[in-house]
Design a protein around this motif. Structure first.
Motif, PDB file in Angstrom:
ATOM      1  N   VAL A 100       0.623   2.523  -1.065  1.00  0.00           N
ATOM      2  CA  VAL A 100       0.895   1.225  -0.487  1.00  0.00           C
ATOM      3  C   VAL A 100       0.432   0.025  -1.497  1.00  0.00           C
ATOM      4  O   VAL A 100       0.848  -1.079  -1.572  1.00  0.00           O
ATOM      5  N   ASP A 101      -0.647   0.271  -2.619  1.00  0.00           N
ATOM      6  CA  ASP A 101      -0.837  -0.780  -3.250  1.00  0.00           C
ATOM      7  C   ASP A 101      -1.741  -0.026  -4.500  1.00  0.00           C
ATOM      8  O   ASP A 101      -2.742   0.747  -4.500  1.00  0.00           O
ATOM      9  N   SER A 102      -1.301  -0.623  -5.970  1.00  0.00           N
ATOM     10  CA  SER A 102      -1.982   0.066  -6.963  1.00  0.00           C
ATOM     11  C   SER A 102      -3.043  -0.933  -7.450  1.00  0.00           C
ATOM     12  O   SER A 102      -3.912  -0.353  -8.437  1.00  0.00           O
ATOM     13  N   ASN A 103      -3.434  -1.823  -6.813  1.00  0.00           N
ATOM     14  CA  ASN A 103      -4.443  -2.892  -6.924  1.00  0.00           C
ATOM     15  C   ASN A 103      -5.850  -1.794  -6.838  1.00  0.00           C
ATOM     16  O   ASN A 103      -6.146  -1.317  -5.713  1.00  0.00           O
ATOM     17  N   GLY A 104      -6.795  -1.817  -8.063  1.00  0.00           N
ATOM     18  CA  GLY A 104      -8.047  -1.312  -7.813  1.00  0.00           C
ATOM     19  C   GLY A 104      -7.908   0.195  -8.371  1.00  0.00           C
ATOM     20  O   GLY A 104      -8.999   0.802  -8.333  1.00  0.00           O
ATOM     21  N   ALA A 105      -6.640   0.562  -8.560  1.00  0.00           N
ATOM     22  CA  ALA A 105      -6.681   1.981  -9.099  1.00  0.00           C
ATOM     23  C   ALA A 105      -7.454   2.348 -10.395  1.00  0.00           C
ATOM     24  O   ALA A 105      -8.102   3.342 -10.354  1.00  0.00           O
ATOM     25  N   GLY A 106      -7.307   1.519 -11.210  1.00  0.00           N
ATOM     26  CA  GLY A 106      -7.811   1.403 -12.608  1.00  0.00           C
ATOM     27  C   GLY A 106      -9.360   1.448 -12.341  1.00  0.00           C
ATOM     28  O   GLY A 106     -10.127   2.294 -13.000  1.00  0.00           O
ATOM     29  N   ASP A 107      -9.879   0.626 -11.557  1.00  0.00           N
ATOM     30  CA  ASP A 107     -11.278   0.172 -11.259  1.00  0.00           C
ATOM     31  C   ASP A 107     -11.891   1.730 -10.648  1.00  0.00           C
ATOM     32  O   ASP A 107     -13.069   2.240 -11.058  1.00  0.00           O
ATOM     33  N   ALA A 108     -11.088   2.350  -9.693  1.00  0.00           N
ATOM     34  CA  ALA A 108     -11.417   3.595  -8.976  1.00  0.00           C
ATOM     35  C   ALA A 108     -11.431   4.608 -10.201  1.00  0.00           C
ATOM     36  O   ALA A 108     -12.495   5.383 -10.215  1.00  0.00           O
TER      37      ALA A 108
END
Length: 317
Positions: free
Chosen positions: A251-259
């Motif tokens: 639903v959203d790639s926002n924050g995937a890199g931080d995770a």
């Protein structure tokens, strides 16, 4: 990378900190758009516009905290509504936060999020001028109690790097979509023991990764490539980390890199080899893509370990 090196760094006191996160606190205004790029128009009707705390430092802190690492966040915040959202975020999740005043107001950005989960971030560059500094006394005290520091590339974190080194901490950083040339990012790239970056703006990721390792002090360089997985450079050897399919619809790639960063650090600080750390990162990054941009959530330790263990089991003849 060996277990011995992974667990190096200043020994924490009884009230110690595993991960000291510097910078990256702020508020994102999420705008759900019908597609990216947006077609030219005077206006667009969008399903929702919402503001929530959770920029890169906030989300790394959330990730490491949720995985059971003792985490503390240090940054500058404004005396404004956005700052209140950041403070509430940390209080809600039980993440210790030390702040100092930011005269121009809390850092903010606008994230355009498409139905397929892709995003475009627009950052407000007026919020942290070059004259701002992290509080020296608080930085020294927190560094003395910490094992490791993750340094966001937001102003004024570069100036804190010498103090972290003096305290004997290992350091990581995320260069995000560095193009391999911008000198601002290079300061962080060459000072960290563990460097993360995106391949989005790189024409030759391997060359950039090898230059970081050759010119700086990085033991590990990780280049994240979204759906294509990631690349690891350890002791001169380049290897690939396959992407992990999210357990639910994206639903959203926002924050995937931080995770990814948070889970990799969890593995690194508990002495796992780089390939296992990469697997942890891939699992956590895939999980983050199932979390809507208007809220925040991080994978917990039991789920991370269980899913990573499933991936480690050989299949086929």
């Amino acid at each position: 990378m060996t277990s011995e090196r992974a667990t190096s760094g200043a020994a924490p006191t009884p009230d110690g900190i595993d991960v000291l996160v510097l910078g990256g606190a702020g508020v994102d205004t999420i705008v759900y758009v019908p597609q990216l790029p947006l077609p030219p128009a005077d206006s667009h009707l969008v399903p929702a516009i919402e503001s929530r705390a959770g920029q890169t430092g906030d989300l790394v802190a959330l990730g490491t905290h949720t995985l059971g690492l003792r985490t503390h966040h240090l940054d500058l915040l404004g005396d404004d509504q956005a700052g209140d959202l950041v403070r509430a975020f940390h209080a809600e999740h039980g993440i210790p936060l030390t702040e100092a005043p930011l005269a121009n107001g809390t850092k903010r950005a606008v994230n355009l999020v498409a139905p397929d989960g892709r995003r475009l971030s627009l950052y407000d560059g007026s919020r942290a001028p070059d004259t701002e500094r992290l509080p020296a006394a608080a930085l020294a005290d927190l560094a003395a109690r910490s094992r490791h520091a993750h340094v966001s590339i937001t102003q004024p974190c570069a100036l804190a790097l010498p103090a972290l080194r003096a305290a004997g901490l290992t350091v990581s950083t995320d260069l995000h979509d560095w193009d391999g040339a911008n000198p601002y990012h290079e300061t962080f790239a060459l000072a960290a023991d563990l460097v993360f970056l995106s391949t989005a703006a790189l024409t030759d990721p391997e060359r950039t990764m090898r230059r970081i390792a050759a010119d700086g002090r990085a033991e590990v360089v990780v280049a994240m490539a979204g759906e294509a997985g990631a690349w690891l450079l350890v002791d001169g050897q380049l290897s690939r980390v396959p992407a992990v399919a999210p357990p639910e619809p994206v639903v959203d790639s926002n924050g995937a890199g931080d995770a990814f960063v948070s889970a990799f650090l969890f593995g690194w600080l508990t002495g796992e080899p780089a390939r296992v750390c990469g697997r942890y990162g891939a699992v956590a990054g895939g999980h983050a893509c199932t979390v809507p941009a208007n809220r925040t959530g991080a994978i917990g330790r039991p789920e991370l370990l269980a899913r990573a263990a499933e991936l480690a089991v050989p299949t086929g003849p």
